[in-house]
Design an enzyme around this catalytic site. Structure first.
Site, PDB file in Angstrom:
ATOM      1  N   CYS A  83     -62.428 -12.150  26.763  1.00 46.54           N
ATOM      2  CA  CYS A  83     -63.231 -12.540  25.606  1.00 46.54           C
ATOM      3  C   CYS A  83     -62.482 -13.449  24.640  1.00 46.54           C
ATOM      4  CB  CYS A  83     -63.757 -11.306  24.877  1.00 46.54           C
ATOM      5  SG  CYS A  83     -64.971 -10.412  25.860  1.00 46.54           S
ATOM      6  N   GLU A 134     -75.489  -7.531  22.765  1.00 46.58           N
ATOM      7  CA  GLU A 134     -74.968  -8.795  23.269  1.00 46.58           C
ATOM      8  C   GLU A 134     -75.163  -8.908  24.771  1.00 46.58           C
ATOM      9  OE1 GLU A 134     -70.805  -8.936  22.038  1.00 46.58           O
ATOM     10  OE2 GLU A 134     -70.230  -8.481  24.080  1.00 46.58           O
ATOM     11  N   HIS A 140     -77.811 -20.965  18.766  1.00 51.61           N
ATOM     12  CA  HIS A 140     -77.163 -22.117  19.397  1.00 51.61           C
ATOM     13  C   HIS A 140     -75.977 -22.643  18.581  1.00 51.61           C
ATOM     14  CE1 HIS A 140     -80.711 -21.932  21.940  1.00 51.61           C
ATOM     15  NE2 HIS A 140     -79.994 -22.612  22.823  1.00 51.61           N
TER      16      HIS A 140
END
Length: 118
Positions: A24, A107, A68
């Protein structure tokens, strides 16, 4: 009564406080699923706790700041874990929707957080 509305947004991030070899640490993205829960009495005249339109109108400007985007570049989200992102979202929505009870932020389909305020 508790009602809810679900939202989605897509965003990228990387975690800054994980070991160098943690996956990550690399830039990656998610399609986040946000569920907003509002609690209150059913108003006799309207027959609802809150108009879903009003709830959507309060949440969408917040999500438009995230959708985005690279979350690390959003002010206040330099290390955008799910936990810190949920707190950030809560702090933006709660002043507009005082009846906010909790939010659930996923998520992935199997990983997420539930936040009930500070």
């Amino acid at each position: 009564m508790i009602l809810y509305k679900q939202f989605t947004f897509d965003a990228a991030h990387f975690l800054t406080k994980v070991p160098k070899n943690h996956k990550c640490k690399q830039l990656h993205g998610h399609t986040y699923h946000l569920t907003v829960f509002v609690e209150g009495e059913v108003k006799e005249e309207e027959g609802w706790v809150i108009d879903f339109y009003d709830l959507k109108s309060a949440v969408n400007p917040v999500l438009n700041q995230l959708d985005h985007q690279l979350l690390n570049d959003v002010e206040g989200l330099s290390n955008p874990t799910s936990e810190l992102l949920a707190i950030w979202i809560w702090r933006k929505i709660k002043p507009v929707i005082p009846q906010l009870k909790k939010i659930e932020l996923k998520e992935t389909p199997t990983s997420g957080v539930i936040y009930t305020g500070e």
